[in-house]
Motif scaffolding. Sequence first.
Motif, PDB file in Angstrom:
ATOM      1  N   GLY A   1       0.808  -1.214   0.000  1.00 25.09           N
ATOM      2  CA  GLY A   1       0.000   0.000   0.000  1.00 25.09           C
ATOM      3  C   GLY A   1       0.840   1.262   0.000  1.00 25.09           C
ATOM      4  N   LEU A   2       1.904   1.268   0.784  1.00 21.49           N
ATOM      5  CA  LEU A   2       2.745   2.462   0.867  1.00 21.49           C
ATOM      6  C   LEU A   2       3.556   2.661  -0.404  1.00 21.49           C
ATOM      7  CD1 LEU A   2       3.863   2.220   4.591  1.00 21.49           C
ATOM      8  CD2 LEU A   2       2.000   3.549   3.592  1.00 21.49           C
ATOM      9  N   ALA A   3       3.921   1.575  -1.071  1.00 24.68           N
ATOM     10  CA  ALA A   3       4.544   1.704  -2.387  1.00 24.68           C
ATOM     11  C   ALA A   3       3.564   2.368  -3.360  1.00 24.68           C
ATOM     12  CB  ALA A   3       4.973   0.335  -2.914  1.00 24.68           C
ATOM     13  N   GLY A   4       2.275   2.091  -3.184  1.00 25.25           N
ATOM     14  CA  GLY A   4       1.258   2.755  -3.989  1.00 25.25           C
ATOM     15  C   GLY A   4       1.227   4.254  -3.747  1.00 25.25           C
ATOM     16  N   TYR A   5       1.422   4.681  -2.497  1.00 23.43           N
ATOM     17  CA  TYR A   5       1.501   6.122  -2.194  1.00 23.43           C
ATOM     18  C   TYR A   5       2.669   6.779  -2.940  1.00 23.43           C
ATOM     19  CZ  TYR A   5      -1.902   6.314   1.671  1.00 23.43           C
ATOM     20  OH  TYR A   5      -3.053   6.318   2.435  1.00 23.43           O
ATOM     21  N   ALA A   6       3.778   6.057  -3.055  1.00 21.57           N
ATOM     22  CA  ALA A   6       4.956   6.617  -3.717  1.00 21.57           C
ATOM     23  C   ALA A   6       4.666   6.948  -5.171  1.00 21.57           C
ATOM     24  CB  ALA A   6       6.128   5.643  -3.622  1.00 21.57           C
ATOM     25  N   ALA A   7       3.787   6.174  -5.796  1.00 23.00           N
ATOM     26  CA  ALA A   7       3.493   6.375  -7.217  1.00 23.00           C
ATOM     27  C   ALA A   7       2.216   7.176  -7.453  1.00 23.00           C
ATOM     28  CB  ALA A   7       3.381   5.021  -7.919  1.00 23.00           C
ATOM     29  N   ALA A   8       1.412   7.406  -6.413  1.00 29.39           N
ATOM     30  CA  ALA A   8       0.091   8.021  -6.590  1.00 29.39           C
ATOM     31  C   ALA A   8       0.201   9.524  -6.847  1.00 29.39           C
ATOM     32  CB  ALA A   8      -0.765   7.769  -5.353  1.00 29.39           C
ATOM     33  N   SER A   9      -0.758  10.039  -7.614  1.00 27.13           N
ATOM     34  CA  SER A   9      -0.853  11.487  -7.840  1.00 27.13           C
ATOM     35  C   SER A   9      -2.306  11.943  -7.894  1.00 27.13           C
ATOM     36  CB  SER A   9      -0.146  11.880  -9.135  1.00 27.13           C
ATOM     37  OG  SER A   9      -0.709  11.204 -10.242  1.00 27.13           O
ATOM     38  N   THR A  10      -3.250  11.001  -7.859  1.00 30.03           N
ATOM     39  CA  THR A  10      -4.674  11.333  -7.878  1.00 30.03           C
ATOM     40  C   THR A  10      -5.348  10.730  -6.658  1.00 30.03           C
ATOM     41  OG1 THR A  10      -5.320   9.340  -9.107  1.00 30.03           O
ATOM     42  CG2 THR A  10      -4.634  11.265 -10.398  1.00 30.03           C
ATOM     43  N   MET A  11      -6.535  11.242  -6.307  1.00 27.23           N
ATOM     44  CA  MET A  11      -7.256  10.721  -5.155  1.00 27.23           C
ATOM     45  C   MET A  11      -7.652   9.266  -5.368  1.00 27.23           C
ATOM     46  SD  MET A  11      -7.479  12.615  -2.506  1.00 27.23           S
ATOM     47  CE  MET A  11      -8.858  11.894  -1.628  1.00 27.23           C
TER      48      MET A  11
ATOM     49  N   LEU B   1      10.284  14.607   3.499  1.00 27.15           N
ATOM     50  CA  LEU B   1       9.511  15.359   2.519  1.00 27.15           C
ATOM     51  C   LEU B   1      10.289  16.564   2.006  1.00 27.15           C
ATOM     52  CD1 LEU B   1       5.864  15.389   3.956  1.00 27.15           C
ATOM     53  CD2 LEU B   1       6.602  14.406   1.797  1.00 27.15           C
ATOM     54  N   GLN B   2      10.977  17.234   2.928  1.00 21.07           N
ATOM     55  CA  GLN B   2      11.690  18.444   2.556  1.00 21.07           C
ATOM     56  C   GLN B   2      12.926  18.161   1.716  1.00 21.07           C
ATOM     57  OE1 GLN B   2      12.360  21.047   5.858  1.00 21.07           O
ATOM     58  NE2 GLN B   2      13.699  22.433   4.729  1.00 21.07           N
ATOM     59  N   HIS B   3      13.653  17.077   2.011  1.00 24.13           N
ATOM     60  CA  HIS B   3      14.967  16.867   1.397  1.00 24.13           C
ATOM     61  C   HIS B   3      14.966  15.843   0.255  1.00 24.13           C
ATOM     62  CE1 HIS B   3      16.995  19.449   4.249  1.00 24.13           C
ATOM     63  NE2 HIS B   3      16.425  18.799   5.261  1.00 24.13           N
ATOM     64  N   VAL B   4      14.071  14.838   0.295  1.00 22.31           N
ATOM     65  CA  VAL B   4      14.111  13.818  -0.764  1.00 22.31           C
ATOM     66  C   VAL B   4      12.790  13.676  -1.501  1.00 22.31           C
ATOM     67  CG1 VAL B   4      15.934  12.525   0.382  1.00 22.31           C
ATOM     68  CG2 VAL B   4      13.553  11.936   0.845  1.00 22.31           C
ATOM     69  N   GLY B   5      11.706  14.256  -0.967  1.00 21.17           N
ATOM     70  CA  GLY B   5      10.453  14.271  -1.693  1.00 21.17           C
ATOM     71  C   GLY B   5       9.473  13.173  -1.309  1.00 21.17           C
ATOM     72  N   VAL B   6       8.284  13.286  -1.874  1.00 22.58           N
ATOM     73  CA  VAL B   6       7.180  12.397  -1.538  1.00 22.58           C
ATOM     74  C   VAL B   6       7.480  10.945  -1.899  1.00 22.58           C
ATOM     75  CG1 VAL B   6       4.798  11.814  -2.121  1.00 22.58           C
ATOM     76  CG2 VAL B   6       5.427  14.191  -1.693  1.00 22.58           C
ATOM     77  N   GLY B   7       7.986  10.717  -3.115  1.00 23.63           N
ATOM     78  CA  GLY B   7       8.217   9.351  -3.573  1.00 23.63           C
ATOM     79  C   GLY B   7       9.184   8.599  -2.685  1.00 23.63           C
ATOM     80  N   ALA B   8      10.282   9.252  -2.301  1.00 22.12           N
ATOM     81  CA  ALA B   8      11.283   8.595  -1.459  1.00 22.12           C
ATOM     82  C   ALA B   8      10.749   8.322  -0.057  1.00 22.12           C
ATOM     83  CB  ALA B   8      12.543   9.445  -1.390  1.00 22.12           C
ATOM     84  N   LEU B   9       9.926   9.231   0.473  1.00 23.78           N
ATOM     85  CA  LEU B   9       9.336   9.022   1.803  1.00 23.78           C
ATOM     86  C   LEU B   9       8.563   7.711   1.846  1.00 23.78           C
ATOM     87  CD1 LEU B   9       8.254   9.810   4.647  1.00 23.78           C
ATOM     88  CD2 LEU B   9       6.436  11.069   3.468  1.00 23.78           C
ATOM     89  N   TRP B  10       7.654   7.528   0.875  1.00 22.85           N
ATOM     90  CA  TRP B  10       6.784   6.360   0.924  1.00 22.85           C
ATOM     91  C   TRP B  10       7.487   5.098   0.441  1.00 22.85           C
ATOM     92  CZ3 TRP B  10       3.375   7.290   4.227  1.00 22.85           C
ATOM     93  CH2 TRP B  10       2.770   8.541   4.330  1.00 22.85           C
ATOM     94  N   ALA B  11       8.410   5.220  -0.501  1.00 22.66           N
ATOM     95  CA  ALA B  11       9.170   4.042  -0.936  1.00 22.66           C
ATOM     96  C   ALA B  11      10.049   3.527   0.207  1.00 22.66           C
ATOM     97  CB  ALA B  11      10.023   4.385  -2.156  1.00 22.66           C
ATOM     98  N   GLY B  12      10.682   4.446   0.938  1.00 21.41           N
ATOM     99  CA  GLY B  12      11.504   4.041   2.074  1.00 21.41           C
ATOM    100  C   GLY B  12      10.681   3.411   3.178  1.00 21.41           C
ATOM    101  N   THR B  13       9.496   3.945   3.433  1.00 15.58           N
ATOM    102  CA  THR B  13       8.618   3.383   4.470  1.00 15.58           C
ATOM    103  C   THR B  13       8.135   1.997   4.062  1.00 15.58           C
ATOM    104  OG1 THR B  13       7.891   5.647   4.964  1.00 15.58           O
ATOM    105  CG2 THR B  13       6.620   3.852   5.916  1.00 15.58           C
ATOM    106  N   ALA B  14       7.851   1.808   2.774  1.00 11.77           N
ATOM    107  CA  ALA B  14       7.461   0.480   2.280  1.00 11.77           C
ATOM    108  C   ALA B  14       8.591  -0.518   2.456  1.00 11.77           C
ATOM    109  CB  ALA B  14       7.054   0.570   0.803  1.00 11.77           C
ATOM    110  N   GLY B  15       9.823  -0.101   2.173  1.00  8.07           N
ATOM    111  CA  GLY B  15      10.972  -0.980   2.371  1.00  8.07           C
ATOM    112  C   GLY B  15      11.141  -1.380   3.824  1.00  8.07           C
TER     113      GLY B  15
END
Length: 406
Positions: A297-307, A367-381
Motif C-alpha cells: 500500500g505504501l509503495a502505492g503512495y509513492a506512485a500516486a498522484s490522484t485521489m 519530505l523536505q529533502h528527498v520528496g514524496v516518492g522517497a518518503l513512501w518508498a523508504g517506508t514500504a521498504g
Amino acid sequence: MPRTVWLLVVARGVNRLGAFSLPFLTVLISTDFGAGVTTAGLLSAAFGLATIPSRLAGGRLASRLGRRRTIVLGLTGCAGAQLGIAAAGSLAAVAVFAVLLGLVFELYEPPSQALIADAVGPSERVRAYGLFNAALAAGGTGAGLVAAALGRWDLRWLFVVDAVTCLLCALILRIALPADHADHADRTDHTGLSGEATPSDDAGRAERAEAVHPWRDRALRAMFLSGTLFALVTTQITMGLPLTLARHGLEPADAGLLFTASAVTVVAAQPALRLRRLAELSDSAAIALGHVLLAAGLAGYAAASTMTAFLAATVLWSLGDVLVLGRVLTVVADLAPPGGADRYLAAYGISWGVATVAAPVTCTQLLQHVGVGALWAGTAGLCLVLAAAQLRVVEPLLRAPGVPVA
C-alpha cells in the motif's frame, strides 16, 4: 464477548469519532501561526515525547489507583488539553498544551487493554482485540468525514470535537465499568465466578504488579523493537498523508476522506479474520503478512498522484493493519505473567510514544529533502524488513521466550 469488552469497544468508538485532530496539528501550526515545516515537526515531536512517561504512568496508576479511575483521569485530561489547543492565541500556548496533551494522552491505553486481556480467555484475545480495533475504525469512519468538513472551515474545531468525545467517553466508562475495588466482577461474564474482591485480593494484586519487570523479558524486548518500527510506519502515515496531498496540489483536509476509507476497510475486513486459513496462521506469520500488505500500500503512495490512486493504496495498507494490530496486543498480553498485563502492555506501548516523537521529524525532513516518492518508498521498504525480522528473529523468541532474569 463479556460485557466489559463491549463497554470498552463502544466507548472507544465514541472517543474515536472526534480523534482526527492530531494528524492536523502540524498543519494548524503551519497555517495559523506561520511556523515552518521543521518547527511544526519539532512541536509535534514534543507531544510524542510527552506520551512516553504518560504510557508508563498509565500502567502504574492502573495498579495503584485502579483501572477505571486511570481511564477517566486520562480522558478528562485529554479533553482539557484539546480545548487549550483550540483556544490558544500564540505558538507558545499551542506548544504548552500539546505537551500537556501528551502527558495524559496514553493514560487510557494500558488499563483498557489489560481489562480486555483479563475479561477473556487466551483463545479469544485475538477476536477481542480485533473488535477493539474495529471500534476505532468504526468511529474513524465518522471522524474522517468530520475532519474533511470542519478542516475546510477551521482546523481548531477538530480539537473541540475531540475534547467533547473524550468527555463523553469518560462519562460512559465512569458510569458503566465496575468499581475498581471490585474488578474481579469484570471476569464474571466468561468464568461464571462472582463476588467482590477482598482487601487481601487487592494486596495480592498490588504485590504481583510490583514484582513484574517487563524489560527483563527478551521476547517482550523483541516485540517492542518491532512494534516501535511498526508504530513509526503508522504514525508517518497519519502525519505525512495531509502534507503529501498538499504537495500534489490536492486539499490536505481530504486526508480525512482517506482515513475514512481506511476505517471502512478495517471494519469490513473483520469477518475475514475468522476464515480458517487466516485464523490458523501463527501470530508471527499473520504479523509478517500484514507488514507485506502495508509495504504494498505504501509503495502505492509513492506512485500516486490522484485521489483514486491514493484511495486504492489506502485500502491495501489498511488490510495489513487489520492483521498486525489484533495479533501484537494478543502476543504481548500472553507474554505477561499473572498480574502483569498492565505493566507489559504499558511497556510495549512506549513504542507508540517513541514513534510519535520520531515520525514528525523523519516525515517532514524526508519530505523536505528527498520528496514524496522517497518518503513512501523508504517506508514500504521498512515494512518488508519488519516482515522478515518477525519470522527470522522475533518468532524464535516467542516460541521459547527466555525466563526474565535479574
